[in-house]
Design a protein around this motif. Structure first.
Motif, PDB file in Angstrom:
ATOM      1  N   ASP A  57       0.804  -1.218   0.000  1.00 55.21           N
ATOM      2  CA  ASP A  57       0.000   0.000   0.000  1.00 55.21           C
ATOM      3  C   ASP A  57       0.845   1.280   0.000  1.00 55.21           C
ATOM      4  O   ASP A  57       0.310   2.364  -0.164  1.00 55.21           O
ATOM      5  CB  ASP A  57      -0.949   0.011   1.195  1.00 55.21           C
ATOM      6  N   VAL A  58       2.165   1.161   0.156  1.00 55.68           N
ATOM      7  CA  VAL A  58       3.015   2.358   0.125  1.00 55.68           C
ATOM      8  C   VAL A  58       3.483   2.661  -1.300  1.00 55.68           C
ATOM      9  O   VAL A  58       4.369   3.477  -1.516  1.00 55.68           O
ATOM     10  CB  VAL A  58       4.214   2.267   1.101  1.00 55.68           C
ATOM     11  N   PHE A  59       2.846   1.998  -2.265  1.00 56.23           N
ATOM     12  CA  PHE A  59       3.132   2.229  -3.678  1.00 56.23           C
ATOM     13  C   PHE A  59       1.839   2.601  -4.403  1.00 56.23           C
ATOM     14  O   PHE A  59       0.769   2.132  -4.040  1.00 56.23           O
ATOM     15  CB  PHE A  59       3.711   0.961  -4.332  1.00 56.23           C
ATOM     16  N   THR A  60       1.951   3.438  -5.415  1.00 53.32           N
ATOM     17  CA  THR A  60       0.824   3.721  -6.294  1.00 53.32           C
ATOM     18  C   THR A  60       0.824   2.656  -7.377  1.00 53.32           C
ATOM     19  O   THR A  60       1.767   2.577  -8.184  1.00 53.32           O
ATOM     20  CB  THR A  60       0.954   5.123  -6.934  1.00 53.32           C
ATOM     21  N   ASP A  61      -0.187   1.816  -7.380  1.00 53.44           N
ATOM     22  CA  ASP A  61      -0.272   0.721  -8.340  1.00 53.44           C
ATOM     23  C   ASP A  61      -0.511   1.273  -9.739  1.00 53.44           C
ATOM     24  O   ASP A  61      -1.450   2.037  -9.967  1.00 53.44           O
ATOM     25  CB  ASP A  61      -1.412  -0.218  -7.931  1.00 53.44           C
ATOM     26  N   ILE A  62       0.347   0.902 -10.671  1.00 54.03           N
ATOM     27  CA  ILE A  62       0.199   1.304 -12.073  1.00 54.03           C
ATOM     28  C   ILE A  62      -0.540   0.183 -12.785  1.00 54.03           C
ATOM     29  O   ILE A  62      -0.067  -0.953 -12.811  1.00 54.03           O
ATOM     30  CB  ILE A  62       1.576   1.545 -12.735  1.00 54.03           C
ATOM     31  N   VAL A  63      -1.709   0.480 -13.335  1.00 51.72           N
ATOM     32  CA  VAL A  63      -2.540  -0.567 -13.935  1.00 51.72           C
ATOM     33  C   VAL A  63      -2.750  -0.371 -15.430  1.00 51.72           C
ATOM     34  O   VAL A  63      -3.446  -1.150 -16.060  1.00 51.72           O
ATOM     35  CB  VAL A  63      -3.911  -0.661 -13.217  1.00 51.72           C
ATOM     36  N   LYS A  64      -2.143   0.655 -16.000  1.00 44.01           N
ATOM     37  CA  LYS A  64      -2.319   0.930 -17.413  1.00 44.01           C
ATOM     38  C   LYS A  64      -0.953   1.057 -18.075  1.00 44.01           C
ATOM     39  O   LYS A  64      -0.069   1.724 -17.543  1.00 44.01           O
ATOM     40  CB  LYS A  64      -3.102   2.240 -17.600  1.00 44.01           C
ATOM     41  N   GLY A  65      -0.780   0.411 -19.203  1.00 45.34           N
ATOM     42  CA  GLY A  65       0.465   0.501 -19.948  1.00 45.34           C
ATOM     43  C   GLY A  65       1.080  -0.863 -20.175  1.00 45.34           C
ATOM     44  O   GLY A  65       0.552  -1.890 -19.742  1.00 45.34           O
ATOM     45  N   SER A  66       2.195  -0.871 -20.863  1.00 48.00           N
ATOM     46  CA  SER A  66       2.911  -2.110 -21.142  1.00 48.00           C
ATOM     47  C   SER A  66       4.387  -1.785 -21.379  1.00 48.00           C
ATOM     48  O   SER A  66       4.782  -0.625 -21.409  1.00 48.00           O
ATOM     49  CB  SER A  66       2.328  -2.811 -22.378  1.00 48.00           C
TER      50      SER A  66
END
Length: 110
Positions: A57-66
């Protein structure tokens, strides 16, 4: 931090990308956390693996891209997608510095 990360080389601004940008940036941020821990009379973090998995939870999850881009900047067909949670493109995502620091301090108080 994947592409277009700005650095100064020989007095000129250049764009870099990939792990050549993200790994030293992440390491520098961990160094700042270790300095803050030292100033608070605590030990440095050391091996981060368990800490990272226990504190996603101390990270911003990146869910878009490759990562479907060549070293020349052209699109390629092979690669991985960013997805919810850990993925081979962004790992757990980008560090939320203050949250990471707070969790590191809390882990040493446990």
């Amino acid at each position: 931090l994947g592409e277009g990360f700005q650095v100064v080389i020989g007095g000129s601004v250049e764009s870099v990308g990939g792990t050549s940008a993200s790994a030293p940036t992440f390491t520098a941020m961990v160094s700042l956390v270790n300095e803050a821990l030292h100033q608070a009379g605590k030990k440095p973090m050391g091996n981060l693996n368990a800490f990272i998995y226990q504190n996603a939870d101390v990270f911003t999850d990146i869910v878009k891209g490759s990562d479907r881009i060549s070293r020349q900047g052209t699109q390629v067909t092979e690669g991985f997608d960013a997805v919810k949670g850990w993925d081979p493109v962004t790992g757990f995502g980008t560090m939320k510095f203050t949250a990471f620091l707070d969790a590191a301090k809390k882990a040493q108080n446990a």
